[in-house]
Design a protein around this motif. Structure first.
Motif, PDB file in Angstrom:
ATOM      1  N   ASN A 234      -5.826   4.478   0.270  1.00 13.55           N
ATOM      2  CA  ASN A 234      -4.442   4.594   0.731  1.00 13.55           C
ATOM      3  C   ASN A 234      -4.301   4.316   2.225  1.00 13.55           C
ATOM      4  O   ASN A 234      -3.252   3.838   2.675  1.00 13.55           O
ATOM      5  CB  ASN A 234      -3.894   5.981   0.397  1.00 13.55           C
ATOM      6  CG  ASN A 234      -3.720   6.181  -1.105  1.00 13.55           C
ATOM      7  OD1 ASN A 234      -3.625   5.206  -1.854  1.00 13.55           O
ATOM      8  ND2 ASN A 234      -3.712   7.418  -1.546  1.00 13.55           N
ATOM      9  N   LEU A 235      -5.345   4.622   2.999  1.00 12.98           N
ATOM     10  CA  LEU A 235      -5.321   4.236   4.408  1.00 12.98           C
ATOM     11  C   LEU A 235      -5.314   2.720   4.547  1.00 12.98           C
ATOM     12  O   LEU A 235      -4.613   2.156   5.395  1.00 12.98           O
ATOM     13  CB  LEU A 235      -6.536   4.823   5.138  1.00 12.98           C
ATOM     14  CG  LEU A 235      -6.476   6.310   5.488  1.00 12.98           C
ATOM     15  CD1 LEU A 235      -7.842   6.787   5.966  1.00 12.98           C
ATOM     16  CD2 LEU A 235      -5.421   6.574   6.555  1.00 12.98           C
ATOM     17  N   ARG A 236      -6.085   2.049   3.713  1.00 13.14           N
ATOM     18  CA  ARG A 236      -6.113   0.582   3.735  1.00 13.14           C
ATOM     19  C   ARG A 236      -4.746  -0.002   3.423  1.00 13.14           C
ATOM     20  O   ARG A 236      -4.307  -0.981   4.037  1.00 13.14           O
ATOM     21  CB  ARG A 236      -7.147   0.083   2.715  1.00 13.14           C
ATOM     22  CG  ARG A 236      -7.324  -1.425   2.667  1.00 13.14           C
ATOM     23  CD  ARG A 236      -8.048  -1.818   1.389  1.00 13.14           C
ATOM     24  NE  ARG A 236      -7.235  -1.518   0.222  1.00 13.14           N
ATOM     25  CZ  ARG A 236      -7.725  -1.448  -1.027  1.00 13.14           C
ATOM     26  NH1 ARG A 236      -9.019  -1.614  -1.235  1.00 13.14           N
ATOM     27  NH2 ARG A 236      -6.926  -1.191  -2.039  1.00 13.14           N
ATOM     28  N   ASP A 237      -4.046   0.613   2.467  1.00 11.39           N
ATOM     29  CA  ASP A 237      -2.756   0.076   2.018  1.00 11.39           C
ATOM     30  C   ASP A 237      -1.573   0.787   2.659  1.00 11.39           C
ATOM     31  O   ASP A 237      -0.458   0.709   2.134  1.00 11.39           O
ATOM     32  CB  ASP A 237      -2.658   0.212   0.489  1.00 11.39           C
ATOM     33  CG  ASP A 237      -3.693  -0.623  -0.238  1.00 11.39           C
ATOM     34  OD1 ASP A 237      -4.188  -1.604   0.345  1.00 11.39           O
ATOM     35  OD2 ASP A 237      -4.016  -0.291  -1.397  1.00 11.39           O
ATOM     36  N   LEU A 238      -1.793   1.470   3.756  1.00 10.46           N
ATOM     37  CA  LEU A 238      -0.752   2.335   4.323  1.00 10.46           C
ATOM     38  C   LEU A 238       0.545   1.581   4.588  1.00 10.46           C
ATOM     39  O   LEU A 238       1.625   2.034   4.190  1.00 10.46           O
ATOM     40  CB  LEU A 238      -1.277   2.969   5.616  1.00 10.46           C
ATOM     41  CG  LEU A 238      -0.414   4.075   6.242  1.00 10.46           C
ATOM     42  CD1 LEU A 238      -1.301   5.058   6.994  1.00 10.46           C
ATOM     43  CD2 LEU A 238       0.615   3.507   7.219  1.00 10.46           C
TER      44      LEU A 238
END
Length: 346
Positions: A234-238
């Protein structure tokens, strides 16, 4: 859908999160059965009946463990296809089409290390008909149900049917349906529950008909690893999640605090491995089942957990998210290996 597309949709690199909890649950169950056999005159389990009052033979334990593993892996594969289907038709994965990623590789990224950080393509976003992806999800879910029914028949625990139904509902409701709970920040707690507690404790109970403190500790540890994997994802796709209204923990906390929280989860698992190593070292020969093999497996697993956790934390801090997820997959297996050694020494 081609075979290559099917394998891509399975997300093979994530399947360690299904293997590790079943591994831990099996070890915990074997430990309970071993202690029961040593301290009582309990009879052997019947072919189609288990429980806390009998001792299963090796063939029964292996059969139940393999079936639990198939249930866990097939359900995760089904959930991966559902995620691809639901996010694809919502447009959440529009940036994950094969064409968009190819353009990124051609235009923006020059080094192999940079290219490794590009997220993998998604099927629906790349033009695979959504109904084909949904059919793959249904097929894997059906196979998981068949294996689950076999576990129910062998163990006699019919309430496992309810657990299986809840797992199916959770897999669909994460991003599917009209009000997916993954879009309101409940994905992380659900991953802890289903990839940690349910998968681990369910396996232990299926094998031994009971639970103990070790099973709960192992379930908690592997659940935290699973949550950290989802947090990194989710950090990658924030940015893209924020644009489509997907309110994950990373979106709610922001990148800085989301990173701190994720590294803290990894650190807890690392501290747990170090604590287990320290405790068993202090107890030494007072351990009931101390052996060279168990000590070797425990120490090796703890070392691997500390190393993979350290590298994952560094990658998270540096925003190398794809590399961090690979390290976290190894951390899941290292945690299971450490549990394998330390739990069987007690």
């Amino acid at each position: 859908m081609t075979i290559d597309q099917y394998i891509s949709g399975m997300r093979m690199r994530t399947l360690a999160l299904s293997v590790a909890p079943v591994w831990i649950g099996t070890v915990a169950g074997v430990g309970i059965v071993r202690d029961r056999a040593a301290t009582s005159s309990a009879p052997r389990c019947a072919v189609l009946h288990g429980g806390a009052s009998c001792v299963p033979d090796t063939a029964r334990v292996v059969a139940v463990a393999v079936l639990c593993l198939l249930v866990a892996v097939l359900l995760q594969v089904a959930a991966n296809f559902v995620n691809d289907y639901a996010d694809g038709i919502r447009g959440t994965d529009a940036h994950r089409s094969a064409r968009a990623i190819a353009a990124t590789l051609d235009d923006d990224l020059d080094t192999p290390a940079d290219r490794m950080e590009v997220p993998p393509v998604r099927l629906v976003a790349s033009g695979v008909p959504p109904k084909h992806v949904l059919a793959a999800a249904i097929a894997n879910a059906a196979l998981a149900c068949a294996c689950g029914v076999a576990v129910v028949i062998i163990t006699g625990y019919w309430w496992f049917v309810l657990v299986g139904a809840l797992c199916l509902a959770a897999g669909w409701g994460y991003v599917g349906g009209r009000h997916p709970y993954g879009y309101i920040g409940l994905g992380e707690p659900s991953v802890f529950v289903f990839f940690g507690l349910v998968a681990t404790l369910g396996t232990t109970h299926a094998i031994a008909g009971a639970l103990d403190a070790a099973a709960w500790v192992g379930a908690t540890a592997i659940g935290l690893v699973a949550v950290s994997v989802l947090c990194v994802n989710n950090l990658r796709d924030l940015e893209t999640d924020r644009e489509v209204g997907k309110r994950t923990w990373a979106v709610r906390m922001g990148r800085t605090w989301g990173t701190v929280c994720t590294i803290a989860l990894v650190a807890i698992v690392m501290l747990g491995a170090a604590a287990a190593w320290t405790t068993t070292s202090v107890l030494g020969e007072r351990l009931a089942h101390l052996s060279v093999l168990n000590a070797f497996l425990g120490i090796l697993g703890a070392l691997c957990a500390l190393l993979t956790g350290w590298f994952a934390s560094l990658d998270i801090a540096k925003r190398k998210y794809m590399r961090a997820m690979r390290s976290l997959g190894l951390l899941a297996l290292a945690t299971a290996l450490a549990f394998n050694g330390f739990a069987l020494m007690v």
